[in-house]
Each structure stands twice: as structure tokens, then as C-alpha cells.
Design a protein around this motif. Structure first.
Motif, PDB file in Angstrom:
ATOM      1  N   SER A  32       0.821  -1.218   0.000  1.00 21.14           N
ATOM      2  CA  SER A  32       0.000   0.000   0.000  1.00 21.14           C
ATOM      3  C   SER A  32       0.852   1.264   0.000  1.00 21.14           C
ATOM      4  N   LEU A  33       2.121   1.146   0.446  1.00 19.54           N
ATOM      5  CA  LEU A  33       2.998   2.315   0.462  1.00 19.54           C
ATOM      6  C   LEU A  33       3.993   2.291  -0.703  1.00 19.54           C
ATOM      7  N   GLY A  34       3.746   1.434  -1.680  1.00 18.59           N
ATOM      8  CA  GLY A  34       4.623   1.368  -2.861  1.00 18.59           C
ATOM      9  C   GLY A  34       6.039   0.979  -2.488  1.00 18.59           C
ATOM     10  N   GLN A  35       6.178   0.074  -1.534  1.00 17.22           N
ATOM     11  CA  GLN A  35       7.529  -0.243  -1.043  1.00 17.22           C
ATOM     12  C   GLN A  35       8.212  -1.314  -1.890  1.00 17.22           C
ATOM     13  N   HIS A  36       9.216  -0.880  -2.624  1.00 17.28           N
ATOM     14  CA  HIS A  36      10.115  -1.767  -3.373  1.00 17.28           C
ATOM     15  C   HIS A  36      11.513  -1.263  -3.042  1.00 17.28           C
ATOM     16  N   PHE A  37      12.275  -2.082  -2.328  1.00 16.33           N
ATOM     17  CA  PHE A  37      13.529  -1.581  -1.763  1.00 16.33           C
ATOM     18  C   PHE A  37      14.734  -1.915  -2.627  1.00 16.33           C
ATOM     19  N   LEU A  38      15.741  -1.068  -2.517  1.00 13.75           N
ATOM     20  CA  LEU A  38      17.017  -1.296  -3.205  1.00 13.75           C
ATOM     21  C   LEU A  38      18.045  -1.743  -2.174  1.00 13.75           C
ATOM     22  N   GLY A  71      10.700   9.114   1.201  1.00 13.64           N
ATOM     23  CA  GLY A  71      10.591   7.671   1.359  1.00 13.64           C
ATOM     24  C   GLY A  71      11.920   6.956   1.540  1.00 13.64           C
ATOM     25  N   PRO A  72      12.641   7.213   2.623  1.00 15.75           N
ATOM     26  CA  PRO A  72      13.915   6.502   2.844  1.00 15.75           C
ATOM     27  C   PRO A  72      13.724   5.010   3.090  1.00 15.75           C
ATOM     28  N   GLY A  73      12.535   4.618   3.558  1.00 17.30           N
ATOM     29  CA  GLY A  73      12.315   3.194   3.853  1.00 17.30           C
ATOM     30  C   GLY A  73      13.382   2.683   4.801  1.00 17.30           C
ATOM     31  N   PRO A  74      14.017   1.539   4.481  1.00 14.98           N
ATOM     32  CA  PRO A  74      15.062   1.013   5.370  1.00 14.98           C
ATOM     33  C   PRO A  74      16.386   1.763   5.232  1.00 14.98           C
ATOM     34  N   VAL A  91      11.843  12.277   4.396  1.00 15.22           N
ATOM     35  CA  VAL A  91      10.420  12.347   4.746  1.00 15.22           C
ATOM     36  C   VAL A  91       9.783  10.982   4.471  1.00 15.22           C
ATOM     37  N   GLU A  92       9.332  10.325   5.514  1.00 12.20           N
ATOM     38  CA  GLU A  92       8.813   8.957   5.375  1.00 12.20           C
ATOM     39  C   GLU A  92       7.448   8.850   6.043  1.00 12.20           C
ATOM     40  N   LYS A  93       6.515   8.204   5.328  1.00 15.43           N
ATOM     41  CA  LYS A  93       5.158   8.059   5.853  1.00 15.43           C
ATOM     42  C   LYS A  93       5.035   6.844   6.791  1.00 15.43           C
ATOM     43  N   THR A 116       8.716  12.142  10.008  1.00 14.03           N
ATOM     44  CA  THR A 116       7.656  11.173   9.725  1.00 14.03           C
ATOM     45  C   THR A 116       6.426  11.948   9.283  1.00 14.03           C
ATOM     46  N   ALA A 117       6.142  11.895   7.992  1.00 14.31           N
ATOM     47  CA  ALA A 117       5.043  12.690   7.441  1.00 14.31           C
ATOM     48  C   ALA A 117       4.678  12.164   6.064  1.00 14.31           C
ATOM     49  N   ASP A 118       3.504  12.598   5.594  1.00 15.68           N
ATOM     50  CA  ASP A 118       3.085  12.283   4.237  1.00 15.68           C
ATOM     51  C   ASP A 118       3.681  13.335   3.306  1.00 15.68           C
ATOM     52  N   ALA A 119       4.497  12.890   2.366  1.00  8.70           N
ATOM     53  CA  ALA A 119       5.158  13.841   1.459  1.00  8.70           C
ATOM     54  C   ALA A 119       4.145  14.640   0.642  1.00  8.70           C
ATOM     55  N   LEU A 120       2.949  14.087   0.444  1.00  9.05           N
ATOM     56  CA  LEU A 120       1.962  14.791  -0.384  1.00  9.05           C
ATOM     57  C   LEU A 120       1.429  16.049   0.290  1.00  9.05           C
ATOM     58  N   SER A 121       1.579  16.129   1.599  1.00  7.14           N
ATOM     59  CA  SER A 121       1.109  17.352   2.263  1.00  7.14           C
ATOM     60  C   SER A 121       2.265  18.051   3.000  1.00  7.14           C
ATOM     61  N   ALA A 136      15.421  10.785  -4.691  1.00 13.22           N
ATOM     62  CA  ALA A 136      14.505   9.808  -4.099  1.00 13.22           C
ATOM     63  C   ALA A 136      14.178   8.679  -5.060  1.00 13.22           C
ATOM     64  N   ASN A 137      13.956   7.526  -4.480  1.00 11.30           N
ATOM     65  CA  ASN A 137      13.342   6.401  -5.177  1.00 11.30           C
ATOM     66  C   ASN A 137      11.860   6.508  -4.830  1.00 11.30           C
ATOM     67  N   LEU A 138      11.110   7.181  -5.703  1.00  9.36           N
ATOM     68  CA  LEU A 138       9.743   7.576  -5.333  1.00  9.36           C
ATOM     69  C   LEU A 138       8.771   6.402  -5.337  1.00  9.36           C
ATOM     70  N   PRO A 139       7.866   6.373  -4.353  1.00  7.92           N
ATOM     71  CA  PRO A 139       6.806   5.373  -4.391  1.00  7.92           C
ATOM     72  C   PRO A 139       5.946   5.623  -5.626  1.00  7.92           C
ATOM     73  N   TYR A 140       5.605   4.542  -6.345  1.00  8.33           N
ATOM     74  CA  TYR A 140       4.921   4.706  -7.631  1.00  8.33           C
ATOM     75  C   TYR A 140       3.632   5.506  -7.539  1.00  8.33           C
ATOM     76  N   ASN A 141       2.868   5.287  -6.449  1.00 11.02           N
ATOM     77  CA  ASN A 141       1.549   5.917  -6.410  1.00 11.02           C
ATOM     78  C   ASN A 141       1.593   7.422  -6.161  1.00 11.02           C
ATOM     79  N   VAL A 142       2.699   7.947  -5.661  1.00 11.64           N
ATOM     80  CA  VAL A 142       2.734   9.394  -5.398  1.00 11.64           C
ATOM     81  C   VAL A 142       3.789  10.126  -6.229  1.00 11.64           C
ATOM     82  N   GLY A 143       4.491   9.394  -7.085  1.00 16.75           N
ATOM     83  CA  GLY A 143       5.570  10.018  -7.867  1.00 16.75           C
ATOM     84  C   GLY A 143       5.085  11.183  -8.723  1.00 16.75           C
TER      85      GLY A 143
HETATM   86  N1  SAM Z   1      14.324   4.673  -0.468  1.00 13.48           N
HETATM   87  C1  SAM Z   1      14.055   3.253  -0.240  1.00 13.48           C
HETATM   88  C2  SAM Z   1      14.835   2.429  -1.221  1.00 13.48           C
HETATM   89  O1  SAM Z   1      15.240   2.981  -2.256  1.00 13.48           O
HETATM   90  O2  SAM Z   1      15.037   1.237  -0.970  1.00 13.48           O
HETATM   91  C3  SAM Z   1      12.569   2.956  -0.340  1.00 13.48           C
HETATM   92  C4  SAM Z   1      11.905   3.334  -1.640  1.00 13.48           C
HETATM   93  S1  SAM Z   1      10.234   2.745  -1.783  1.00 13.48           S
HETATM   94  C5  SAM Z   1      10.070   2.680  -3.551  1.00 13.48           C
HETATM   95  C6  SAM Z   1       9.232   4.162  -1.446  1.00 13.48           C
HETATM   96  C7  SAM Z   1       9.229   4.651  -0.018  1.00 13.48           C
HETATM   97  O3  SAM Z   1       8.352   5.768   0.067  1.00 13.48           O
HETATM   98  C8  SAM Z   1       8.745   3.656   1.017  1.00 13.48           C
HETATM   99  O4  SAM Z   1       9.626   3.646   2.101  1.00 13.48           O
HETATM  100  C9  SAM Z   1       7.375   4.180   1.439  1.00 13.48           C
HETATM  101  O5  SAM Z   1       7.014   3.868   2.771  1.00 13.48           O
HETATM  102  C10 SAM Z   1       7.543   5.665   1.248  1.00 13.48           C
HETATM  103  N2  SAM Z   1       6.288   6.384   1.007  1.00 13.48           N
HETATM  104  C11 SAM Z   1       5.178   5.946   0.362  1.00 13.48           C
HETATM  105  N3  SAM Z   1       4.240   6.911   0.302  1.00 13.48           N
HETATM  106  C12 SAM Z   1       4.772   7.992   0.930  1.00 13.48           C
HETATM  107  C13 SAM Z   1       4.286   9.297   1.204  1.00 13.48           C
HETATM  108  N4  SAM Z   1       3.076   9.696   0.794  1.00 13.48           N
HETATM  109  N5  SAM Z   1       5.093  10.145   1.885  1.00 13.48           N
HETATM  110  C14 SAM Z   1       6.327   9.758   2.291  1.00 13.48           C
HETATM  111  N6  SAM Z   1       6.839   8.532   2.067  1.00 13.48           N
HETATM  112  C15 SAM Z   1       6.076   7.662   1.394  1.00 13.48           C
END
Ligand code: SAM
Length: 295
Positions: A32-38, A71-74, A91-93, A116-121, A136-143
Motif C-alpha cells: 500500500s505504500l509502494g515499497q520496493h527496496f534497493l 521515502g527513505p524506507g530502510p 520524509v517517510e510516511k 515522519t510525514a506524508d510527502a503529499l502534504s 529519491a526512489n519515489l513510491p509509484y503511487n505518489v511520484g
Molecule cells: N528509499 C528506499 C529504497 O530505495 O530502498 C525505499 C523506496 S520505496 C520505492 C518508497 C518509499 O516511500 C517507502 O519507504 C514508502 O514507505 C515511502 N512512502 C510511500 N508513500 C509515501 C508518502 N506519501 N510520503 C512519504 N513517504 C512515502
């Protein structure tokens, strides 16, 4: 930062547990958060290097820069940004990041701020100093909404450049030129305000879990001058591309009662179609429409 201090910071980061372990223990991916990690740090180093300014040193390509990461994720890309010499505002949700990134925050010794916040707002100008770069490696749904937001703000923008990984299909729409099916509102907005290049593609196999599609790293550099009537440009491109297969004299009827007069005043053929009109012509059309109709 002295060479010695940067070397010590790199040692501390290299001593952290491998990302694969961190994710397995505490950060299983959430769809749901578009998490695909590198996990491949050579790849994240390459993305970080792509964000450097012209003339930056090869040894510390982001030395002294403030970089905003969405979205730093891990923290794979975050590690690379820090090792390249950057101050990072991440900024990580996902609330789990606070605990998972705590060792990296400690290792960074004041150079990593996790929000810790929603990047969209997010209020970017409150989070980052003017002249920061985005990487950033942007989450697909908010890129796409984020990129549109960054390109639509007051100009000059707060960001000096944006280096972002997005779905390849979105990258193609950002850098598209007239004449092809990818050319649309996103390419016109980008071209009006910035120079954008698709720098390299990344296979789904590079991510854990792998997404269904290829990704691309795009670099966007804002143009310095701006006399673009942005609101008018949005209206004009919405009308023109809303019916992209129609001739402009027809598609612009939703914008004006006199499309032929508007097109003549802007020096455009009424029989042209949106997908063949260069960005500069769209800007002229928007200006003429604004003057004639007060839009
Ligand atoms: N940077 C990490 C990497 O490259 O392995 C994770 C990239 S992953 C594609 C996208 C990250 O964006 C996830 O950690 C996810 O939780 C975060 N994310 C998703 N929606 C977000 C939002 N609206 N605001 C901030 N972070 C968000």
C-alpha cells in the motif's frame, strides 16, 4: 567536512547491519505504500552521484549539499547520500522507519533528519533550506503528483535539482518531445519550467520485492527564468490534450468560443493537434489566451 570525518562517517555506515537483514527483521515491504527496496549499494551510490552539481568532486559528490529524500524506507539510498557527503532530510510516511532508521540517524551524527510525514502534504520550504536538491526512489503511487507539485510552485523553486526514480512509463512522459504518444501535459509542464533527462533504466530485478515494471532515474533541473503563465498553461493543455486526437480548432472549444481567432492570434494552424505543438508554442498560446480572455 574534513576527509577524515567523512571517512569515519562512511566506516560507521558500513558497519551497520546489511539492508536485507534490516528489512527481514523489522521492515517487511508494504504494498500500500509502494515499497520496493534497493539493496544494491552500487546502484544507490549511482543514483546519489546523479544528484551532484556540475563540478562536484568525484570523492564526495554531494559534499555540503542538503538533499531531501522522499521515502527513505530502510535507508539504502539514504546511506549512499550520506556517504556522498550530503546532509539529508528524509520524509517517510511509514511510522516503522523511526525505529528502523535510528542506528543510521546515530551513525550520521547530526547529518540525517528523519521527518515522519506524508510527502503529499509536506511544507517543503519549512523542511528544507532554499537550494536543496531532491533525490529519491519515489513510491509509484505518489511520484507523479509530487513532481507536478514541485514543478507548479512559486518560481524559482526551493529545490536546485530533482533526481528521482520513477516508473519508466512516467519517465517517458516527463521527457517526451512533440510527435509521440507520450507527449502530454506532464511533458509540457516539465519543459516549460525545467530541463529533464532520463539518465538510466533500472530492471525490476534490482528491487525487493520486484515491481511489475521497469524504472528510470530522471534528473530535472529548473530553468532560471520564468515568465510562464502557469494557470493559463494548465487550462490550455487540459483542453488541448483532453481531446488529443482532435484538431486544436475543435479541442479548444472547451476553452474559448473563438478557437480559430485564438489560434490565429497565437500564430498556430487550426488544423494542428496537441501532440505536435512544442512547449514554446503552448506557452505563447497560454499567454494569448490569458490576454484575450483574462483567464
Ligand atoms: N528509499 C528506499 C529504497 O530505495 O530502498 C525505499 C523506496 S520505496 C520505492 C518508497 C518509499 O516511500 C517507502 O519507504 C514508502 O514507505 C515511502 N512512502 C510511500 N508513500 C509515501 C508518502 N506519501 N510520503 C512519504 N513517504 C512515502
Amino acid at each position: 567536512m574534513t576527509d577524515g570525518a567523512l571517512a569515519r562517517l562512511r566506516e560507521r555506515i558500513d558497519a551497520l547491519p546489511p539492508l536485507r537483514e534490516v528489512v527481514a527483521e523489522a521492515f517487511p515491504a508494504r504494498k500500500s505504500l509502494g515499497q520496493h527496496f534497493l539493496f544494491d549499494l552500487n546502484l544507490t551510490d549511482k543514483i546519489a552521484r546523479t544528484a551532484r552539481r556540475p563540478g562536484a568532486s568525484a570523492e564526495a559528490p554531494l559534499e555540503g549539499e542538503t538533499v531531501v529524500e522522499v521515502g527513505p524506507g530502510p535507508g539504502g539510498l539514504t546511506r549512499s547520500l550520506l556517504k556522498a557527503g550530503a546532509y539529508v532530510v528524509a520524509v517517510e510516511k511509514d511510522l516503522r522507519a523511526t525505529e528502523v532508521l535510528a542506528p543510521l540517524v546515530a551513525a550520521a551524527d547530526g547529518r540525517l533528519t528523519l521527518v515522519t510525514a506524508d510527502a503529499l502534504s509536506a511544507d517543503w520550504t519549512a523542511l528544507a533550506p532554499a537550494g536543496a536538491s531532491i533525490c529519491a526512489n519515489l513510491p509509484y503511487n505518489v511520484g507523479t503528483p509530487l513532481i507536478v507539485d514541485w514543478l507548479s510552485g512559486p518560481w524559482l523553486p526551493w529545490w536546485a535539482s530533482a533526481t528521482v526514480m520513477v516508473q519508466r512509463e512516467v519517465a517517458d512522459r516527463i521527457v517526451a518531445t512533440p510527435g509521440g504518444g507520450d507527449y502530454g501535459r506532464l511533458a509540457v509542464l516539465t519543459g516549460a519550467r525545467a530541463h529533464a533527462t532520463s539518465v538510466f533504466d533500472v530492471s525490476p530485478a534490482a528491487f525487493v520485492p520486484p515491481p511489475k515494471v521497469w524504472s528510470s532515474v530522471v534528473r530535472i533541473d529548473p530553468k532560471p527564468a520564468d515568465d510562464v503563465p502557469l494557470k493559463a498553461l494548465e487550462r490550455v493543455t487540459a483542453a488541448a490534450f483532453g481531446q488529443r486526437r482532435k484538431m486544436l480548432r475543435s479541442s479548444l472549444k472547451s476553452l474559448t468560443q473563438d478557437p480559430e481567432g485564438l489560434l490565429a492570434a497565437a500564430g498556430l494552424e487550426p488544423t494542428e493537434r496537441a501532440e505536435r505543438i512544442p512547449v514554446t508554442d503552448f506557452i505563447r498560446l497560454a499567454k494569448v489566451w490569458q490576454e484575450r480572455e483574462g483567464g
